[in-house]
Write an enzyme that holds these catalytic residues in place. Sequence first.
Site, short mmCIF file in Angstrom:
data_model
loop_
_atom_site.label_atom_id
_atom_site.label_comp_id
_atom_site.label_asym_id
_atom_site.label_seq_id
_atom_site.Cartn_x
_atom_site.Cartn_y
_atom_site.Cartn_z
N SER A 1 0.80 -1.23 0.00
CA SER A 1 0.00 0.00 0.00
C SER A 1 0.83 1.28 0.00
O SER A 1 0.64 2.17 -0.84
CB SER A 1 -0.94 -0.01 1.22
OG SER A 1 -1.73 1.15 1.22
N SER A 59 1.50 4.21 -3.09
CA SER A 59 1.26 5.66 -2.95
C SER A 59 2.51 6.47 -3.27
O SER A 59 2.44 7.51 -3.94
CB SER A 59 0.78 5.98 -1.53
OG SER A 59 -0.47 5.37 -1.27
N GLY A 63 -7.39 3.51 -3.79
CA GLY A 63 -7.13 4.27 -2.56
C GLY A 63 -5.68 4.68 -2.42
O GLY A 63 -5.37 5.82 -2.04
N ASP A 64 -4.77 3.76 -2.74
CA ASP A 64 -3.34 4.07 -2.68
C ASP A 64 -3.00 5.18 -3.67
O ASP A 64 -2.21 6.08 -3.37
CB ASP A 64 -2.50 2.84 -3.01
CG ASP A 64 -2.72 1.71 -2.03
OD1 ASP A 64 -3.14 1.97 -0.88
OD2 ASP A 64 -2.46 0.55 -2.41
N ALA A 65 -3.58 5.10 -4.87
CA ALA A 65 -3.30 6.10 -5.90
C ALA A 65 -3.83 7.47 -5.49
O ALA A 65 -3.18 8.49 -5.73
CB ALA A 65 -3.93 5.67 -7.22
#
Length: 357
Positions: free
Chosen positions: A78, A82, A310-312
């Site tokens: 994760s 990001s 979500g990570d992006a």
Amino acid sequence: VIIFSHFVTLLLFSLCTMAKKIYGMGNPLLDISCDVDDAVMQKYGLKPANAILAEDKHLPLYEELSSRPGVQYIPGGSTLNSIRIAHWMLQLPNCCTYVGCIGKDNYGDIMRNKCTEEGLKVPFMVTEKQPTGTCAVCITGKERSLVANLAAANCLHESHLETAEVREAIEGADILYCAGFALTVSVPAILRVARHAADANKVFCLNLSAPFIVQFFGGQLDEVMPYVDILFSNDDEAREYGKSKNLPGTDIPSIGKYIVGLPKVNSKRGRTAVITQGCNPAVIVTAEGVKEYAAHTIPKDKIVDTNGAGDAFVGGFLSQLATGQDIARCVSAGHYAAGVVIQHSGCTFPARPDFRP
């Protein structure tokens, strides 16, 4: 040509000095991604659109996927997702550093090489006690079954932060980020980074990451929360957090207000809660109030893989925070990055972003 080249060099140097540096720390996993048939799914007892932790019976799966034609190796986990996205959005050298633990093996070499090819600084801790963490990504049509083997990712130790390269990265960073999954590995390492951020008035960011983090690692989360300047979460994780604190309501703004009002070590900065809601507007809560920002609409027929959204989002958000942009632009960049990644398999993206706020 020489003059133009000199101009470009000066421009890059100027941008690099303007952009704040980002430090990420977490659980690195090498995604081993490949199309599989029903026979493989049945052999390992896998279900489409599912994610599990590897058991002994799953361990041969990684080599089996590696031997298949068309296999892809993608640096994952994760926090690393990001940080890779933030670096991609910034398109600047030496702006992002990532720290985690890998094994002394071929998968670790692939992980390091893939990251450095993208321009990331990765002063990994290397252990011989466990192999590099991996995640088997078994693709059947548009569905993915994920099998994660944390292995070496579980071995990160606080002492690694004392090495010269890591210490320099922490001290040189202005924004420091950890996904909540890191709470399962080394809370002392996270607290060391968080305390440095508070003492130096830097921005420390944390992500709730998954409902199970709130459910089973709530004590560790409570230890770190007083240092958090920006808390990222999706709506499911936020509601689970509200439930864990016995909040009377489940509406996202109220939960965000509770998070923002929690005690904080660095009183020079207020806390911001950034709560995404999939295709619905993101909710941003500060001491000044609540604002919502619409997500970017992606046609359903263009969506390939939503796992890294979500990570992006976090990576896109941090990239604009690093260049001093306002919250609206940070959120817009987060939505843009998430929209790009869900149109690709895994956390992958084109050579250059086309972000237009």
